[in-house]
Enzyme design. Structure first.
Site, short mmCIF file in Angstrom:
data_model
loop_
_atom_site.label_atom_id
_atom_site.label_comp_id
_atom_site.label_asym_id
_atom_site.label_seq_id
_atom_site.Cartn_x
_atom_site.Cartn_y
_atom_site.Cartn_z
N GLY A 134 0.78 -1.23 0.00
CA GLY A 134 0.00 0.00 0.00
C GLY A 134 0.81 1.28 0.00
N ASP B 260 0.37 3.49 4.28
CA ASP B 260 -0.69 4.14 3.49
C ASP B 260 -1.83 4.65 4.37
OD1 ASP B 260 -1.49 1.55 4.13
OD2 ASP B 260 -2.18 1.02 2.12
N ASP C 48 -5.95 2.34 10.49
CA ASP C 48 -7.38 2.12 10.73
C ASP C 48 -7.52 1.77 12.22
OD1 ASP C 48 -10.03 1.40 10.40
OD2 ASP C 48 -9.66 -0.33 9.15
#
Ligand code: IMP
Length: 187
Positions: free
Chosen positions: A51, A109, A112
Site C-alpha cells: 500500500g 498508506d 485504521d
C-alpha cells in the site's frame, strides 16, 4: 439466496476524496516537515508493501539531499478479511539491513484500527533504532482500537473504505492517481 451462496460485495472507484493535486501538495508539506524535524546523519525510510509504495516514492522524492535518505521496504500480511485486519501480522519480507542506531521513519498508506502498525512498531523497537517515527497518509482515527504514535499524517478521514494512490480493494485500484471512496457495485 441463503447466506452461504450470497456473493461477496464488489467495489469500484466512486467519489474522489483527494485529487492528485491535493495529494501532491500535502505530500510535499509532509516531506518539508519531516526534513525540518530530522537531524543529519541519514534517514532510513521504510515503506510497508504494497500500500505505501506509491506514497513513499512521492514522499522520498520531495526530501532534500541533505537528509541523506535510504529506502527499504517490508512486506507483512495481516490475517483477516479484505477490509479488516486482525492485528496478527506475519512478516513476508523483512528489511535488508540492521536498523540498530538508525533514524527510522515507517511509512504506511493508512491507519485504521492501528493493530498492524502497533505490532510492527513493537517489533522494530526491539531492534534498537536511534529513533522510530511514523508517517501515514490517511488516518481513520475514529476506528482506532490501540494507541499508536502517528508522528506525521496526511489527512484524517471518516470511517469509509477508500481506494487509489496505493490503496486497494481485492488487489485492485492501487494505480489510481487520486483517492476515492469505494462504491458497492452490482455488476
Ligand atoms: P489497521 O491494522 O486496522 O490499522 O489496518 C491497516 C491496514 O488495513 C492498511 O495497511 C490497509 O492495508 C488496510 N486498510 C484499512 N482501511 C483501508 C481502506 O480504507 N482501504 C484500503 N485498505 C485499508
Amino acid at each position: 439466496m441463503d447466506e452461504k451462496t450470497k456473493a461477496a460485495p464488489v467495489y469500484r472507484p466512486g467519489r474522489v476524496l483527494f485529487s492528485e493535486r491535493e495529494i501532491s501538495v500535502r505530500v510535499r508539506e509532509l516531506a518539508e516537515t519531516i526534513a525540518a524535524e530530522t537531524r543529519g546523519g541519514g534517514l532510513l525510510v521504510v515503506g510497508i508493501l504494497n500500500g505505501a509504495a506509491i506514497f513513499l516514492s512521492d514522499l522520498a522524492r520531495c526530501m532534500p539531499l541533505e537528509l541523506d535518505v535510504q529506502i527499504d521496504f517490508m512486506s507483512i500480511s495481516s490475517y483477516g478479511s479484505a477490509a479488516q485486519t486482525s492485528g496478527t501480522v506475519r512478516v513476508l519480507k523483512d528489511l535488508g539491513g540492521d536498523i540498530a542506531g538508525r533514524d527510522v521513519l515507517v511509512v504506511e498508506d493508512i491507519i485504521d484500527t492501528g493493530l498492524t502498525l502497533s505490532y510492527l512498531l513493537d517489533m522494530l523497537k526491539t531492534r534498537r533504532p536511534a529513533s522510530l517515527r511514523t508517517c501515514v497518509l490517511l488516518d481513520k482515527s475514529a476506528r482506532r482500537e490501540v494507541a499508536v504514535k502517528v508522528d506525521y499524517r496526511g489527512f484524517t478521514i471518516p470511517d469509509a473504505f477508500v481506494i487509489g494512490y496505493g490503496l486497494d480493494w481485492a488487489g485492485k485500484w492501487r494505480h489510481l492517481p487520486d483517492i476515492r471512496a469505494a462504491e458497492p457495485w452490482a455488476g
